[in-house]
Design an enzyme around this catalytic site. Sequence first.
Site, PDB file in Angstrom:
ATOM      1  N   ASP A 155      37.754  41.545  35.748  1.00  0.00           N
ATOM      2  CA  ASP A 155      38.558  42.635  36.290  1.00  0.00           C
ATOM      3  C   ASP A 155      38.546  43.805  35.294  1.00  0.00           C
ATOM      4  OD1 ASP A 155      40.706  43.018  38.657  1.00  0.00           O
ATOM      5  OD2 ASP A 155      41.602  43.813  36.838  1.00  0.00           O
ATOM      6  N   TYR A 213      44.902  51.757  36.908  1.00  0.00           N
ATOM      7  CA  TYR A 213      44.197  52.242  38.096  1.00  0.00           C
ATOM      8  C   TYR A 213      44.153  53.771  38.109  1.00  0.00           C
ATOM      9  CZ  TYR A 213      44.179  47.509  39.912  1.00  0.00           C
ATOM     10  OH  TYR A 213      43.940  46.167  40.061  1.00  0.00           O
ATOM     11  N   HIS A 219      38.591  34.904  41.461  1.00  0.00           N
ATOM     12  CA  HIS A 219      38.726  36.096  40.630  1.00  0.00           C
ATOM     13  C   HIS A 219      39.298  35.776  39.253  1.00  0.00           C
ATOM     14  CE1 HIS A 219      39.043  40.398  39.982  1.00  0.00           C
ATOM     15  NE2 HIS A 219      40.311  40.259  39.626  1.00  0.00           N
TER      16      HIS A 219
END
Length: 359
Positions: A161, A283, A337
């Site tokens: 990630d 983000y 993930h």
Amino acid sequence: MVEQFRIHIADEVLDDLRARLLHTRWPDQIPGIGWTQGTELDWLQRLVSYWTHEFDWRIWEQRLNTLDHFTWEGIHFVYKRAASGRGIPIILTHGWPGTFLDYVDMLPMLDDFDVVVPSLPGYGFSPRPPQVGINYRYVAERWHRLMSKLGYSSFGASGYDFGAGVTTILALDHPESVTGIYLTTLESDLTPIVDDADLSDGERSYLSVNRSWDATERGYSAIQSTKPQTIGYGLNDSPAGLAAYMGEKWHSWSDATPPDDFLCATLTLYWITQTITSSMRDYWDNRFYPVDRSYVNTPTAFGVFAHQTVSEGEPPRSYLERVYNIHHWTVFPRGGHFAPVEEPVAVAEDMTTFFRNLR
């Protein structure tokens, strides 16, 4: 200056958390709809009940304090030396919504390594600097300086990630220092830019599946990359809301959702440090302060897990070879993930094989 660090959370902080959980106001849910519109009510009520009545942070605190924790220039990290006293140095970087806890179970399996596990800025015990632009490159530079401070002129790196993004830029910016990188996900901001006419059928199929996933699942990313502050107020104030928001990601992106005790430890770490809002700024910063995409010459390994939901389906090796110098490629039948949490033995063994072969 590197300083030792010990975890201890005041009783009143934990008492306040439990009181808030006990006074949760629950919304309704359409009967039989399951997870279609988001976190399932029954699942969340069960998790919150466990968090309130059975989970014991003090047990986790005691366990974590058996590890060697340090801080350096605002960065918290765990440092474990190899059993031999001097191993292969490696830095492991978690993603969102993870923490350094993601690698705790793997540490005993990495006896060949000197392992550094930092908390990303704005996660857990690493405060985020009060500024914009804390992107992959900013963090990668901090990691390089940290490893140099610890005495390592060359080292390996791994992540998933956001950790995959930081690891990639670390190799790109410091090829003289980074001997190899091991990734368990491809970070979406660093995917190849390829003309459609140059794609193979397999690559087109992979990207089509990803676009379908984006259309139905990437709402979290849209708001976190534009208005993280707005959503942060509610998540920082309601532990049940925090559990719903983060729990959906762990449920949806995992091949098998991690145990309740681990989920509650992760949730508690976000809660007691009040870092959900600062973590979401990753983000925003990586959207508005993007890094240049370039080919990574550093030897690269990919552990490809069956349920890498954020990039649904197995990425074709040819697609990633447009960006990375791939030396090692392993496809696993299980895991998702959060591979270091879901399949720590598989990740540790594959990572060890890759870095041993580099030597």
